[in-house]
Design an enzyme around this catalytic site. Structure first.
Site, PDB file in Angstrom:
ATOM      1  CG  ASP A  25      25.013  32.113  30.230  1.00  0.00           C
ATOM      2  OD1 ASP A  25      25.045  31.128  29.823  1.00  0.00           O
ATOM      3  OD2 ASP A  25      25.156  32.969  30.391  1.00  0.00           O
ATOM      4  CG  HIS A  76      20.422  34.078  31.236  1.00  0.00           C
ATOM      5  ND1 HIS A  76      22.001  34.507  32.751  1.00  0.00           N
ATOM      6  CD2 HIS A  76      21.457  35.634  30.182  1.00  0.00           C
ATOM      7  CE1 HIS A  76      22.648  35.119  32.358  1.00  0.00           C
ATOM      8  NE2 HIS A  76      22.959  35.464  31.376  1.00  0.00           N
ATOM      9  CG  HIS A  80      21.228  40.170  30.435  1.00  0.00           C
ATOM     10  ND1 HIS A  80      22.315  40.627  31.101  1.00  0.00           N
ATOM     11  CD2 HIS A  80      21.496  38.917  30.438  1.00  0.00           C
ATOM     12  CE1 HIS A  80      23.461  40.201  31.185  1.00  0.00           C
ATOM     13  NE2 HIS A  80      22.811  38.680  30.231  1.00  0.00           N
ATOM     14  CG  HIS A 172      27.426  34.885  25.906  1.00  0.00           C
ATOM     15  ND1 HIS A 172      29.082  34.905  26.581  1.00  0.00           N
ATOM     16  CD2 HIS A 172      27.113  35.750  26.989  1.00  0.00           C
ATOM     17  CE1 HIS A 172      28.667  35.535  27.949  1.00  0.00           C
ATOM     18  NE2 HIS A 172      27.295  35.917  28.002  1.00  0.00           N
TER      19      HIS A 172
HETATM   20 ZN   LIG Z   1      23.940  36.654  29.789  1.00  0.00          ZN
END
Ligand SMILES: [Zn+2]
Length: 219
Positions: A25, A76, A80, A172
């Site tokens: 991510d 995503h 954010h 991540h």
């Molecule tokens: Zn995230």
């Protein structure tokens, strides 16, 4: 096989097969995404990358590299926003559609099969809007907490102890210093490759159709 593949508001928490799915991510990130891609390439495996729209717009070459290696794409959100669930439908639609446009500017015709909500703060509206746009809402089943930089050993311990066939691992490649994530991957990949089928989340149309059936009650 996992018995409960759905998570918050119906987002998937399992690969729904015996594969193990690594998901990354908050990228693409010019420091860490190339390192993740190199490590995956070393073992001839692919993963699922959940891209922040702003980053996809800023680093189109990285989007191209992710796609060229055969990885699966996941939206995503644009920036954010973890509080998106409290905002208007128009705001949510904008957060979900702008990343797709940025990705397709970088790679014309690229398919974005999944959507992952920042912070996992799903709502029925977010799930249904993602599905209306043709994206399967993607949660996870193994949280490495790597974004908190708990130490490489902690990331490795979590994965080794919790990963099983069908798991979706949350890691991540963006959003901060991800050197611990890279080191954990470097150490663990030989073991994971030996014990699991590492595959991205599926992108076949049948899988999407099946999800539609699962989520029909929400409409
Ligand atoms: Zn995230």
């Amino acid at each position: 096989m996992p018995t409960d593949p759905t998570g918050p508001d119906g987002a998937v928490q399992s690969t729904e097969n015996n594969n193990l799915a690594l998901t990354f991510d908050d990228g693409p990130n010019p420091t860490y995404t190339p390192q993740v891609l190199a490590l995956l390439g070393q073992y001839h495996i692919t993963a699922t990358f959940c891209l922040i729209g702003q980053n996809a717009q800023q680093y189109p070459e990285l989007v191209k590299a992710i796609v060229a290696a055969g990885n699966t794409l996941c939206d995503h959100s644009w920036d954010h926003d973890e509080q998106m669930a409290d905002k208007s439908l128009a705001y949510i639609d904008n957060e979900l559609t702008r990343p797709i446009a940025a990705i397709q500017t970088a790679v014309p015709g690229a398919s974005v099969h999944y959507y992952r909500q920042p912070g996992g703060n799903w709502s029925h509206t977010i799930v249904s809007e993602a599905m209306r746009m043709g994206m399967t809402p993607l949660d996870w089943s193994v949280d490495t907490d790597d974004w908190q930089r708990p130490g490489t050993a902690s990331i490795e311990y979590t994965i080794l102890n919790k990963a099983k066939p069908g798991s979706i691992i949350l890691m991540h490649d963006g959003g901060g210093d991800r050197s611990q994530t890279i080191e954990a991957l470097r150490t663990l990949l030989p073991t994971l490759v030996a014990n699991f089928h590492l595959q991205p989340m599926p992108t076949n149309p049948q899988a999407t159709a099946d999800r539609s059936g699962v989520h029909r009650p929400y409409f």
